[in-house]
Design an enzyme around this catalytic site. Structure first.
Site, short mmCIF file in Angstrom:
data_model
loop_
_atom_site.label_atom_id
_atom_site.label_comp_id
_atom_site.label_asym_id
_atom_site.label_seq_id
_atom_site.Cartn_x
_atom_site.Cartn_y
_atom_site.Cartn_z
N GLU A 245 0.84 -1.20 0.00
CA GLU A 245 0.00 0.00 0.00
C GLU A 245 0.87 1.25 0.00
O GLU A 245 1.90 1.29 0.68
CB GLU A 245 -0.89 -0.03 1.26
CG GLU A 245 -1.90 1.08 1.35
CD GLU A 245 -2.79 0.96 2.61
OE1 GLU A 245 -3.19 -0.17 2.99
OE2 GLU A 245 -3.07 2.01 3.20
N ASP B 47 0.25 5.42 0.60
CA ASP B 47 -0.81 6.31 1.10
C ASP B 47 -0.44 7.78 1.07
O ASP B 47 0.65 8.15 1.51
CB ASP B 47 -1.07 6.06 2.60
CG ASP B 47 -1.60 4.70 2.91
OD1 ASP B 47 -2.30 4.14 2.08
OD2 ASP B 47 -1.31 4.22 4.03
N GLU C 297 -2.46 10.61 3.14
CA GLU C 297 -3.59 10.88 4.04
C GLU C 297 -3.51 12.34 4.47
O GLU C 297 -2.49 12.77 5.00
CB GLU C 297 -3.54 9.97 5.27
CG GLU C 297 -3.82 8.52 4.92
CD GLU C 297 -3.83 7.61 6.15
OE1 GLU C 297 -4.71 6.76 6.26
OE2 GLU C 297 -2.93 7.77 7.01
N ASN D 163 2.58 6.92 3.85
CA ASN D 163 2.99 5.66 4.46
C ASN D 163 3.20 4.63 3.35
O ASN D 163 2.66 4.78 2.25
CB ASN D 163 1.93 5.17 5.45
CG ASN D 163 2.47 4.18 6.47
OD1 ASN D 163 3.64 3.79 6.44
ND2 ASN D 163 1.61 3.74 7.39
N ARG E 127 5.67 3.11 8.36
CA ARG E 127 6.70 3.90 7.69
C ARG E 127 6.17 5.32 7.43
O ARG E 127 6.30 5.87 6.35
CB ARG E 127 7.10 3.24 6.37
CG ARG E 127 7.74 1.87 6.53
CD ARG E 127 8.20 1.31 5.19
NE ARG E 127 8.85 0.02 5.35
CZ ARG E 127 8.20 -1.15 5.36
NH1 ARG E 127 6.88 -1.18 5.22
NH2 ARG E 127 8.87 -2.28 5.52
N TRP F 76 -7.51 10.21 16.31
CA TRP F 76 -6.06 10.36 16.18
C TRP F 76 -5.59 11.49 15.27
O TRP F 76 -4.48 11.99 15.41
CB TRP F 76 -5.41 9.06 15.69
CG TRP F 76 -5.87 8.62 14.31
CD1 TRP F 76 -6.95 7.84 14.02
CD2 TRP F 76 -5.27 8.95 13.04
NE1 TRP F 76 -7.07 7.67 12.65
CE2 TRP F 76 -6.04 8.33 12.03
CE3 TRP F 76 -4.14 9.69 12.66
CZ2 TRP F 76 -5.75 8.44 10.67
CZ3 TRP F 76 -3.84 9.81 11.29
CH2 TRP F 76 -4.65 9.19 10.32
N GLY G 123 -3.07 15.06 17.48
CA GLY G 123 -2.98 13.83 18.25
C GLY G 123 -4.32 13.33 18.79
O GLY G 123 -4.35 12.53 19.72
N ARG H 127 9.88 5.35 19.39
CA ARG H 127 8.97 4.34 18.86
C ARG H 127 9.69 3.05 18.50
O ARG H 127 9.18 1.95 18.70
CB ARG H 127 8.31 4.93 17.62
CG ARG H 127 7.28 4.06 16.97
CD ARG H 127 6.62 4.86 15.88
NE ARG H 127 5.80 4.06 15.02
CZ ARG H 127 5.44 4.45 13.79
NH1 ARG H 127 5.85 5.60 13.32
NH2 ARG H 127 4.68 3.68 13.07
C1 LIG Z 1 -2.96 21.53 13.26
O1 LIG Z 1 -2.55 22.77 13.75
C2 LIG Z 1 -1.69 22.70 14.87
C3 LIG Z 1 -1.43 24.11 15.37
O2 LIG Z 1 -0.96 24.93 14.33
C4 LIG Z 1 -0.40 21.97 14.47
O3 LIG Z 1 0.41 21.81 15.60
C5 LIG Z 1 -0.77 20.60 13.88
O4 LIG Z 1 0.41 19.97 13.38
C6 LIG Z 1 -1.74 20.78 12.73
N1 LIG Z 1 -2.12 19.54 12.05
C7 LIG Z 1 -2.68 18.47 12.62
C8 LIG Z 1 -3.10 17.38 11.70
O5 LIG Z 1 -2.85 18.33 13.81
#
Ligand SMILES: *[C@@H]1O[C@H](CO)[C@@H](O)[C@H](O)[C@H]1NC(C)=O
Ligand SMILES: *[C@@H]1O[C@H](CO)[C@@H](O)[C@H](O)[C@H]1NC(C)=O
Ligand SMILES: *[C@@H]1O[C@H](CO)[C@@H](O)[C@H](O)[C@H]1NC(C)=O
Ligand SMILES: *[C@@H]1O[C@H](CO)[C@@H](O)[C@H](O)[C@H]1NC(C)=O
Length: 284
Positions: A95, A97, A99, A114, A123, A189, A193, A272
């Site tokens: 695969e 990706d 995303e 990935n 990866r 996720w 995060g 990790r």
């Molecule tokens: C979303 O915005 C924050 C603050 O600018 C940044 O830290 C983060 O990397 C951005 N993207 C995602 C997918 O969280």
């Protein structure tokens, strides 16, 4: 006569290459067809509280270049993921990706790439972009031959993966892959995060794809020896030796993207991996 001869030579040189002028010629809805609107070579995917959606090519391809122009969810896209990817079938699948991880209004998207080989991924790389991908269409492509894989954004390589099988590193070269696109909720996720959730009062979320280009070796699922048909001989443009490396301008652009926009690289993630994956010792 010369026209016929030319046609004959073209057919000899380029069997089964698909150029897409009409979405439904090459693709079909994979899930939630009622959330996909297609018109010619342009489609819009919808994510709402009921469902996301996805489409896939009817055929699989081994080597070549596949591209789509994509315009991502505008405004508050936190929690959403739009994906454009290639994948083979089955458990030990390969695969590739793209995303696109959404964000709160005004905050930047991240592009996660990935590579899965024989069923194993892990990866990931994450890049920010040098433009707002929700404002206009941009071209995202996979280039893939038996020696090199490239992920390209507007034809600029953002990631290169070389065949290092000679050094005992696996490389995807025997499984044909389908081309997929999808939009779904991944707020556990995707954004910061998982801290920022999808705000459903901003639904429906829309992502548009258009101008698909599939210049690749098409395979029917019943052919066993895929590599025999799709590139044993140097018959395709993507098998030309010069396609295996970046020219000077592309290399400079790639280095500059790596320096400025690469935010996460699994190869550097010592928390990790106790042992950094083998392929990471090679510089691209
Ligand atoms: C979303 O915005 C924050 C603050 O600018 C940044 O830290 C983060 O990397 C951005 N993207 C995602 C997918 O969280
Ligand atoms: C695309 O193909 C479908 C089915 O083959 C057909 O109904 C439709 O008219 C085509 N659209 C365009 C824009 O060519
Ligand atoms: C792929 O993975 C399977 C186990 O899942 C293993 O048996 C096989 O040897 C692997 N193939 C290659 C080419 O590494
Ligand atoms: C979701 O969006 C609505 C409408 O813009 C806003 O009033 C609300 O505060 C947002 N919710 C969260 C958790 O940000």
């Amino acid at each position: 006569m010369s026209v016929l001869l030319h046609l004959f030579i073209s057919l000899l040189m380029f069997p089964n290459i698909a150029f897409c002028s009409n979405f439904t010629d090459i693709f079909e809805p994979k899930w939630a067809p009622d959330h996909i609107v297609s018109q010619g070579n342009h489609i819009v995917l919808t994510l709402d509280p009921q469902s996301g959606c996805g489409f896939a090519s009817k055929k699989n391809y081994l080597f070549g270049k596949t591209s789509a122009q994509i315009k991502l969810v505008e405004g508050d896209s936190a929690g959403t993921v739009t994906a454009f990817y290639m994948s083979s079938d089955g458990a030990n699948h390969d695969e590739l990706d793209f995303e696109f991880l959404g964000n709160s209004s005004g905050e930047p998207y991240l592009v996660q790439t990935n590579i899965y080989i024989n069923g194993t991924g892990d990866r990931e790389q994450r890049h920010s972009l040098w433009f707002d991908p929700s404002k206009d269409f941009h071209t995202y492509s996979f280039f893939w031959n038996r020696r090199t894989i490239m992920f390209l954004v507007d034809d600029i390589p953002i990631r290169v993966f070389k065949n290092k099988e000679r050094n005992g590193i696996p490389y995807p070269k025997s499984r044909a892959m389908g081309i997929h696109g999808s939009l779904w909720n991944a707020d556990d996720w995707a954004t910061q995060g998982g801290r920022i959730k999808t705000n459903w009062s901003h639904a429906p979320f829309l992502a548009a794809f258009q101008s698909f280009e599939v210049d690749a070796c098409e395979l029917s699922p019943d052919i066993d020896d895929a590599s025999e048909k799709c590139g044993k001989q140097r018959q395709f443009w993507w098998d030309k030796p010069e396609m295996n490396k970046l020219d000077r301008m592309k290399k400079r652009a790639f280095k500059s993207v790596q320096a400025k926009y690469l935010l996460y690289d699994y190869c550097k993630d010592t928390s990790r991996f106790t042992e950094i994956p083998k392929e990471c010792q090679y510089e691209y």
